[in-house]
Design an enzyme around this catalytic site. Sequence first.
Site, PDB file in Angstrom:
ATOM      1  N   LYS A  34      66.852  45.275  86.683  1.00 36.49           N
ATOM      2  CA  LYS A  34      66.019  44.427  85.821  1.00 36.49           C
ATOM      3  C   LYS A  34      66.736  43.151  85.384  1.00 36.49           C
ATOM      4  O   LYS A  34      66.247  42.411  84.536  1.00 36.49           O
ATOM      5  CB  LYS A  34      65.571  45.192  84.564  1.00 36.49           C
ATOM      6  CG  LYS A  34      64.872  46.499  84.852  1.00 36.49           C
ATOM      7  CD  LYS A  34      63.486  46.291  85.334  1.00 36.49           C
ATOM      8  CE  LYS A  34      62.776  47.632  85.452  1.00 36.49           C
ATOM      9  NZ  LYS A  34      61.712  47.638  86.403  1.00 36.49           N
ATOM     10  N   CYS A  35      67.887  42.889  85.950  1.00 40.89           N
ATOM     11  CA  CYS A  35      68.696  41.728  85.589  1.00 40.89           C
ATOM     12  C   CYS A  35      68.204  40.487  86.331  1.00 40.89           C
ATOM     13  O   CYS A  35      67.732  40.577  87.473  1.00 40.89           O
ATOM     14  CB  CYS A  35      70.161  42.005  85.960  1.00 40.89           C
ATOM     15  SG  CYS A  35      71.302  40.665  85.599  1.00 40.89           S
TER      16      CYS A  35
END
Length: 158
Positions: A34-35
């Site tokens: 999710k970065c």
Amino acid sequence: MSVYDFTVKSSKGEEISLSQYEGKALLIVNTATKCGFATQFDGLEKLHQDYADRGFEVLGFPCNQFMNQEPVEDDEMENVCKVNFGVNFPLFARVDVNGSDAHPLYQHLKKSQKGTIGSDVKWNFTKFLVNQQGEVIERFAPTTKPEKIQPEIEKLLK
């Protein structure tokens, strides 16, 4: 002590000795699906594919210490990485990279190659380049794109 002296867990919870990579150059990366830097999965996979036959491996260690950017369980995370990012390089169980619970491998990596401001890992996709003797020879910031590391890999594999 070398990187090959450490044991880690697979995404399925099995103990894996890094000695199985002995003699290979490695790029060890703390990852997070999710970065904002998750777009680097493509470049990391390309490095892995381009140099695998020359004795090079990318090893991914998911980490959830930075703004909950790896919230899924290990087995689901591996599937997300394969399906969403086309990752085939080895992914291990989620680890802490900083603090009192930092995995011993990451304690060693950080001690071997400190960052520009202290030794803590500052964010996801910090990369550590390891030579064929298991020595940590360089550390790259999260903003360093995988393709920028290619010349250093080439030097190691000559």
